[in-house]
Write a protein that holds these residues in place. Structure first.
Motif, PDB file in Angstrom:
ATOM      1  N   GLY A 107     -19.264 -28.320 -51.453  1.00 58.24           N
ATOM      2  CA  GLY A 107     -19.299 -27.718 -50.123  1.00 58.24           C
ATOM      3  C   GLY A 107     -20.983 -27.556 -49.770  1.00 58.24           C
ATOM      4  N   PRO A 108     -21.508 -27.565 -48.526  1.00 56.38           N
ATOM      5  CA  PRO A 108     -22.809 -27.301 -48.282  1.00 56.38           C
ATOM      6  C   PRO A 108     -23.498 -26.620 -48.964  1.00 56.38           C
ATOM      7  N   ARG A 109     -24.699 -27.190 -49.853  1.00 54.50           N
ATOM      8  CA  ARG A 109     -25.588 -26.144 -50.533  1.00 54.50           C
ATOM      9  C   ARG A 109     -26.802 -25.863 -49.974  1.00 54.50           C
ATOM     10  N   ARG A 110     -27.171 -24.649 -50.281  1.00 54.22           N
ATOM     11  CA  ARG A 110     -28.487 -24.393 -49.756  1.00 54.22           C
ATOM     12  C   ARG A 110     -29.713 -25.181 -50.126  1.00 54.22           C
ATOM     13  N   LYS A 111     -30.434 -25.434 -49.253  1.00 52.56           N
ATOM     14  CA  LYS A 111     -31.637 -26.305 -49.323  1.00 52.56           C
ATOM     15  C   LYS A 111     -33.132 -25.488 -49.341  1.00 52.56           C
ATOM     16  N   THR A 112     -32.558 -24.049 -49.197  1.00 51.22           N
ATOM     17  CA  THR A 112     -33.952 -23.066 -48.977  1.00 51.22           C
ATOM     18  C   THR A 112     -33.278 -22.158 -49.622  1.00 51.22           C
ATOM     19  N   PRO A 113     -33.964 -21.276 -50.680  1.00 51.06           N
ATOM     20  CA  PRO A 113     -33.296 -20.260 -50.986  1.00 51.06           C
ATOM     21  C   PRO A 113     -33.327 -18.884 -50.433  1.00 51.06           C
ATOM     22  N   PRO A 114     -32.372 -17.905 -50.678  1.00 45.77           N
ATOM     23  CA  PRO A 114     -32.283 -16.735 -50.097  1.00 45.77           C
ATOM     24  C   PRO A 114     -33.792 -15.931 -49.968  1.00 45.77           C
ATOM     25  N   THR A 115     -34.156 -15.398 -48.741  1.00 48.92           N
ATOM     26  CA  THR A 115     -35.306 -14.818 -49.037  1.00 48.92           C
ATOM     27  C   THR A 115     -35.211 -13.276 -49.207  1.00 48.92           C
ATOM     28  N   VAL A 116     -33.958 -13.032 -49.665  1.00 47.17           N
ATOM     29  CA  VAL A 116     -33.825 -11.376 -49.991  1.00 47.17           C
ATOM     30  C   VAL A 116     -32.408 -11.543 -50.790  1.00 47.17           C
ATOM     31  N   THR A 117     -32.192 -10.521 -51.535  1.00 49.60           N
ATOM     32  CA  THR A 117     -30.826 -10.258 -52.017  1.00 49.60           C
ATOM     33  C   THR A 117     -30.349  -8.980 -51.532  1.00 49.60           C
ATOM     34  N   VAL A 118     -29.159  -8.956 -51.886  1.00 47.39           N
ATOM     35  CA  VAL A 118     -28.379  -7.423 -51.151  1.00 47.39           C
ATOM     36  C   VAL A 118     -29.168  -6.184 -51.900  1.00 47.39           C
ATOM     37  N   ALA A 119     -29.730  -6.444 -53.138  1.00 47.22           N
ATOM     38  CA  ALA A 119     -30.172  -5.408 -53.733  1.00 47.22           C
ATOM     39  C   ALA A 119     -31.585  -5.108 -53.289  1.00 47.22           C
ATOM     40  N   ASN A 120     -32.108  -5.978 -52.583  1.00 42.70           N
ATOM     41  CA  ASN A 120     -33.465  -5.656 -52.014  1.00 42.70           C
ATOM     42  C   ASN A 120     -33.300  -5.251 -50.454  1.00 42.70           C
ATOM     43  N   LEU A 121     -32.313  -5.280 -49.963  1.00 45.06           N
ATOM     44  CA  LEU A 121     -32.030  -4.943 -48.444  1.00 45.06           C
ATOM     45  C   LEU A 121     -32.420  -3.561 -48.295  1.00 45.06           C
ATOM     46  N   PRO A 122     -32.874  -3.124 -47.086  1.00 43.36           N
ATOM     47  CA  PRO A 122     -32.914  -1.747 -46.681  1.00 43.36           C
ATOM     48  C   PRO A 122     -31.482  -1.244 -46.306  1.00 43.36           C
ATOM     49  N   PRO A 123     -31.217   0.157 -46.341  1.00 44.58           N
ATOM     50  CA  PRO A 123     -29.880   0.711 -45.941  1.00 44.58           C
ATOM     51  C   PRO A 123     -29.168   0.051 -44.804  1.00 44.58           C
ATOM     52  N   ILE A 124     -28.219  -0.943 -45.134  1.00 42.63           N
ATOM     53  CA  ILE A 124     -27.576  -1.341 -43.857  1.00 42.63           C
ATOM     54  C   ILE A 124     -26.426  -0.442 -43.256  1.00 42.63           C
ATOM     55  N   ASP A 125     -26.617  -0.270 -41.922  1.00 43.52           N
ATOM     56  CA  ASP A 125     -25.716   0.638 -41.194  1.00 43.52           C
ATOM     57  C   ASP A 125     -24.430  -0.261 -40.517  1.00 43.52           C
ATOM     58  N   TYR A 126     -24.802  -1.506 -39.959  1.00 42.23           N
ATOM     59  CA  TYR A 126     -23.777  -2.253 -39.448  1.00 42.23           C
ATOM     60  C   TYR A 126     -23.966  -3.566 -39.605  1.00 42.23           C
ATOM     61  N   VAL A 127     -22.906  -4.232 -39.734  1.00 34.63           N
ATOM     62  CA  VAL A 127     -22.783  -5.944 -40.128  1.00 34.63           C
ATOM     63  C   VAL A 127     -22.081  -6.486 -38.846  1.00 34.63           C
ATOM     64  N   VAL A 128     -22.738  -7.282 -38.250  1.00 36.40           N
ATOM     65  CA  VAL A 128     -22.337  -8.094 -37.131  1.00 36.40           C
ATOM     66  C   VAL A 128     -21.806  -9.403 -37.519  1.00 36.40           C
TER      67      VAL A 128
END
Length: 328
Positions: A107-128
């Motif tokens: 399947g489609p593979r990333r050509k640019t790496p993630p700029t963040v991981t879930v562990a590095n995110l600030p506290p997420i309140d909402y996911v849209v």
């Protein structure tokens, strides 16, 4: 015929007894998909960026910086953005996996790496979430988010609640086009988009797709999700605009004869900018996955041409690097 769509409302043009449709006519001929795949293979599409993938990453990628407290918008790649508004964090269409696929090896593979991981995110309140395609709804990312932030509220279109509940989500707000919810002084409005949905061969268009408008006091943000061009954008602007900032897709448009029904090109994105009454916009849906025939670096170049031809100020609709933010 038995009704399979539990949300079916015969008064709504995008509802059917089996699921959902786009109100616009879609004159696609049988064999178009086969023709596109054949042409794509013959011409070796997609081609690499002009100076290679590593040069593209060096030019268009940076580590995300979540410091500070002022209102900001981060572009985290493809259709993933992070909005910080009134001390709350809103994350759109998060996909941090290596592939946009149900499989880890195909399947489609990333050509640019993630700029963040879930562990590095600030506290997420909402996911849209705009819809359930794999480049917008990623199971490993959702599961990781729920492990770290179990109280996340998911704002989703109709039909996506069962999937999210299976991943462990408890707080799910499921909306139809033009529905709204207000939470902690922030209002979320589901708005029309021209697209489709599918995660398996058996659930095509059984769940809805949409864009989102997020409002807080005088501030208004428009996330168009994944959409082909439609006159719906002028209605969105009339009913909920003008918008201080918008996220409008510019990628996965080539070849236009095949892709135009469900993805807009940069010229149409400029048209949407005007019709939806946007004061400023960030281009999305580019720079990570090769989903169509254009190279990774073509969408921002084509957007620059479209802006110049239209006479729009380039500062009003400028690409961000993956990981870059702007203050609101």
């Amino acid at each position: 015929m038995s009704v399979k769509n539990p949300y079916y409302d015969p008064s709504k043009s995008h509802h059917t007894p089996q699921g959902f449709i786009n109100p616009e006519k879609e004159p696609r001929a049988n064999g178009d998909l086969k023709r596109w795949r054949k042409e794509r293979k013959q011409q070796g599409f997609p081609h690499p960026p002009a100076n290679g993938y590593q040069h593209f990453i060096e030019h268009w990628w940076q580590a995300a910086d979540f410091s500070g407290t002022e209102d900001r918008l981060w572009f985290l790649g493809h259709a993933c953005l992070l909005l910080r508004i009134a001390g709350r964090y809103v994350l759109t269409d998060p996909v941090f996996s290596e592939r946009a696929s149900p499989l880890t090896f195909y399947g489609p593979r990333r050509k640019t790496p993630p700029t963040v991981t879930v562990a590095n995110l600030p506290p997420i309140d909402y996911v849209v979430i705009s819809h359930n395609h794999y480049d917008h709804l990623d199971k490993p990312t959702i599961v990781s988010l729920l492990r770290r932030f179990p109280d996340i509220v998911f704002m989703v279109p109709l039909g996506m609640r069962p999937w999210l509940k299976r991943q462990g989500a408890q707080k799910i707000e499921e909306l139809d086009w033009w529905d709204q919810r207000e939470m902690a002084g922030i209002s979320f409005h589901a708005v029309p988009a021209r697209h489709w949905s599918m995660r398996t061969p058996w659930d095509r268009n059984r769940s809805l797709w949409c864009g989102w408008v997020v409002k807080h006091q005088a501030f208004s943000f428009f996330f168009s999700g994944d959409s082909g061009y439609s006159d719906q954008f002028s209605h969105i602007g009339e009913r909920l605009g003008p918008f201080d900032i918008a996220a409008i897709p510019i990628g996965a448009y080539a070849p236009r004869w095949f892709m135009h029904l469900h993805h807009m090109d940069p010229q149409q994105a400029v048209q949407v900018f005007k019709e939806a009454q946007c004061r400023r916009a960030v281009p999305i849906h580019w720079g990570v996955f090769e989903l169509a025939d254009e190279s990774l670096d073509e969408p921002p170049k084509e957007l620059a041409r479209a802006i110049a031809e239209d006479g729009l100020s380039k500062e009003k609709f400028a690409p961000l690097k993956i990981g870059q933010h702007i203050s609101l």
